[in-house]
Enzyme design. Structure first.
Site, PDB file in Angstrom:
ATOM      1  N   TYR A   1      39.116 110.740  -6.510  1.00 12.62           N
ATOM      2  CA  TYR A   1      37.459 111.836  -6.561  1.00 12.62           C
ATOM      3  C   TYR A   1      36.454 111.493  -7.691  1.00 12.62           C
ATOM      4  O   TYR A   1      36.892 111.009  -8.325  1.00 12.62           O
ATOM      5  CB  TYR A   1      38.747 113.038  -5.934  1.00 12.62           C
TER       6      TYR A   1
ATOM      7  N   TYR B   1      36.806 109.567   4.531  1.00  8.84           N
ATOM      8  CA  TYR B   1      37.500 108.755   5.059  1.00  8.84           C
ATOM      9  C   TYR B   1      38.773 108.678   6.142  1.00  8.84           C
ATOM     10  O   TYR B   1      39.182 107.746   6.783  1.00  8.84           O
ATOM     11  CB  TYR B   1      37.052 107.311   4.671  1.00  8.84           C
TER      12      TYR B   1
ATOM     13  N   ARG C   1      44.201 107.627  -3.215  1.00  8.01           N
ATOM     14  CA  ARG C   1      44.159 108.466  -2.533  1.00  8.01           C
ATOM     15  C   ARG C   1      43.704 109.894  -1.846  1.00  8.01           C
ATOM     16  O   ARG C   1      44.087 108.435  -1.176  1.00  8.01           O
ATOM     17  CB  ARG C   1      42.191 109.012  -3.330  1.00  8.01           C
ATOM     18  N   GLY C   2      43.429 110.874  -1.255  1.00  5.12           N
ATOM     19  CA  GLY C   2      43.841 111.167  -0.260  1.00  5.12           C
ATOM     20  C   GLY C   2      45.175 111.357   0.432  1.00  5.12           C
ATOM     21  O   GLY C   2      46.268 110.866  -0.392  1.00  5.12           O
ATOM     22  N   GLU C   3      45.315 110.578   1.841  1.00  8.04           N
ATOM     23  CA  GLU C   3      45.894 110.767   2.419  1.00  8.04           C
ATOM     24  C   GLU C   3      46.664 109.098   2.697  1.00  8.04           C
ATOM     25  O   GLU C   3      47.257 108.035   2.779  1.00  8.04           O
ATOM     26  CB  GLU C   3      46.516 111.103   3.741  1.00  8.04           C
ATOM     27  N   ASP C   4      44.935 107.880   3.588  1.00 11.48           N
ATOM     28  CA  ASP C   4      46.449 107.085   4.262  1.00 11.48           C
ATOM     29  C   ASP C   4      46.083 105.819   2.816  1.00 11.48           C
ATOM     30  O   ASP C   4      47.548 104.982   3.203  1.00 11.48           O
ATOM     31  CB  ASP C   4      44.864 107.158   5.156  1.00 11.48           C
ATOM     32  N   SER C   5      45.190 105.955   2.018  1.00  3.44           N
ATOM     33  CA  SER C   5      45.144 104.767   1.010  1.00  3.44           C
ATOM     34  C   SER C   5      46.261 105.313   0.034  1.00  3.44           C
ATOM     35  O   SER C   5      46.780 104.381  -0.709  1.00  3.44           O
ATOM     36  CB  SER C   5      44.283 104.933  -0.197  1.00  3.44           C
TER      37      SER C   5
ATOM     38  N   GLN D   1      39.384  98.541   7.116  1.00  3.48           N
ATOM     39  CA  GLN D   1      39.922  98.958   6.427  1.00  3.48           C
ATOM     40  C   GLN D   1      41.225  97.686   6.425  1.00  3.48           C
ATOM     41  O   GLN D   1      42.382  98.046   5.766  1.00  3.48           O
ATOM     42  CB  GLN D   1      40.626  99.737   7.949  1.00  3.48           C
TER      43      GLN D   1
ATOM     44  N   ASP E   1      40.768 111.564   7.906  1.00  2.13           N
ATOM     45  CA  ASP E   1      40.888 111.882   8.497  1.00  2.13           C
ATOM     46  C   ASP E   1      40.418 110.771   9.721  1.00  2.13           C
ATOM     47  O   ASP E   1      41.385 110.081  10.465  1.00  2.13           O
ATOM     48  CB  ASP E   1      40.465 113.114   9.156  1.00  2.13           C
TER      49      ASP E   1
END
Ligand code: TRH
Length: 389
Positions: free
Chosen positions: A204, A21, A284-288, A268, A23
């Site tokens: 993840y 989610y 995790r990832g980038e946005d969160s 969101q 991207d």
């Protein structure tokens, strides 16, 4: 008058959903902010409407074109679209080096003036980012130039996405105990549980969740862990017991000091509230990961895994600038990401992190002040676009 006629600048943002989610999460956030705060007429091209719908329930998954709020959303079906120069926006952004349709690029070259063309890159705290931010890349055969735009943590990068009212909204919410209790109450969190240590968990599948749950069960502090449906499914299933239904939204169980509750996957803006209401966030990832930094609460980052453990370099680069002096946070973060040489004793490391949480929360405020000094990504991006127009 067409709703977009008063807007003088148009922008096309191309988003390829590689997975999960982040991207679409980032592109949607940027699109909304450009419309709402800068009056830009944004068209968001996205190749996966189903993932988009998960974070934004208003999205219809069967439409070629739709308006969500004021943003025009177009389904990016394939690379074979036909475009004329008049279809091209003033600013064209490809997210994460996605290949935009060849006919669109050809139309960009035909348009007068040429649009500003940017490649919005992924977030990293590594030092090389500063040297690559805003570098140009001329097209090999057309008279077009693309510029690299990097988000980042320093003044020599594009900064981070941040809506103008976010800090105020967060502070108002965090000072309103009743609002936080009502927000978490809709997911079944009881008044008694509001007094527990509240943890949100987004990671993840390879995160060592079962081992951590085990350590939390023998914690001196009562802990409530809020997990969105579909996350850490095996560990949640094992903790709650029962059948596959056990890891669905609404499921809950308590064992010793630990209560686990499964939440629905929320829109969101509500996800921000979840981060604001909890005492510790696993992201995790980038946005969160970025949202956790704006939440001003201690957080643990599960970085997106890459081949040959390249992500460990990125993790260390971030920890160096964020947590250089907080040993417990570094150790816990490295362990969470399997970046330690020896096995992690979660029962030993958890109390150390817990004891440092207040210190980490104070440090988070200083970190936020540093980030705020860099301005916000959407404004920085538009300022840069002006300079190369
Ligand atoms: O989902 P992610 O892992 O996304 C990405 C992608 O995998 C991408 O390919 C990769 O490049 C990037 O990570 C590094 O994690 P992220 O970035 O945190 O995105 C999650 C989004 O989902 C974010 O916008 C917050 C949102 N979200 C909700 O809206 N509701 C929820 O309940 C939750 C848990 C998240």
């Amino acid at each position: 008058m067409h709703p977009k006629e008063h807007q003088t600048t148009s922008l096309a943002l191309f988003c390829k959903v590689v997975d999960n989610y982040g991207d679409i999460g980032i592109c949607w956030r940027l699109a909304r902010q450009l419309e709402q705060e800068h009056g830009i007429a944004v068209t968001l091209w996205v190749d996966d409407l189903q993932s988009f719908q998960r974070i934004c329930p208003e999205v219809a998954i069967d439409r070629e074109a739709q308006q969500i709020g004021t943003v025009t959303v177009r389904y990016w079906r394939d690379q074979n679209g036909v475009f004329a120069a008049s279809d091209v926006a003033d600013i064209v952004i490809e997210f994460f080096a996605c290949d935009i349709p060849p006919a669109y690029i050809a139309a960009m070259a035909e348009r007068t003036p040429h649009p500003v063309w940017l490649n919005l890159e992924g977030l990293s705290a590594e030092a090389w980012v500063e040297g690559c931010h805003t570098l140009s890349s001329p097209h090999p055969s057309l008279s077009l130039t693309k510029y690299f735009f990097f988000p980042g943590f320093t003044s020599k990068t594009g900064g981070l996405l941040l809506e103008s009212g976010l800090q105020q909204q967060r502070q108002t919410f965090q000072h309103d105990q009743a609002a936080m209790a009502a927000f978490l109450g809709q997911f079944g969190v009881t008044p008694a549980e509001m007094a527990f240590l509240k943890v949100s968990l987004f990671c993840y599948p390879q995160a060592p969740v079962s081992a951590l749950f085990h350590a939390w069960q023998s914690s001196d502090t009562a802990i409530i862990c809020l997990v969105p449906e579909g996350i850490a499914v095996d560990a949640v299933q094992a903790f709650i017991g029962g059948t596959g239904q056990a890891a669905k939204a609404g499921a809950t169980a308590t064992r010793d000091a630990l209560t686990v509750r499964v939440l629905p996957f929320i829109p969101q803006p509500d996800y921000d509230k979840l981060l604001w209401a909890c005492d510790l966030n696993f992201v995790r990832g980038e946005d969160s990961f970025v949202r956790a930094q704006w939440a001003g609460k201690p957080f643990i980052w599960h970085i997106y895994p890459q081949d040959k453990d390249l992500h460990h370099l990125k993790l260390n680069a971030f920890l160096q600038c964020y947590a250089a002096k907080t040993e417990s946070l570094i150790e816990f973060s490295l362990g969470w990401n399997a970046a330690t040489k020896t096995a992690v004793d979660w029962a030993a490391i958890w109390p150390l992190l817990e004891a440092d949480m207040q210190k980490i929360a104070i440090m988070s405020m200083d970190w936020q002040r540093q980030l705020l000094a860099n301005g916000d990504l959407a404004s920085n991006l538009l300022k840069f676009a002006e300079t190369v127009r």
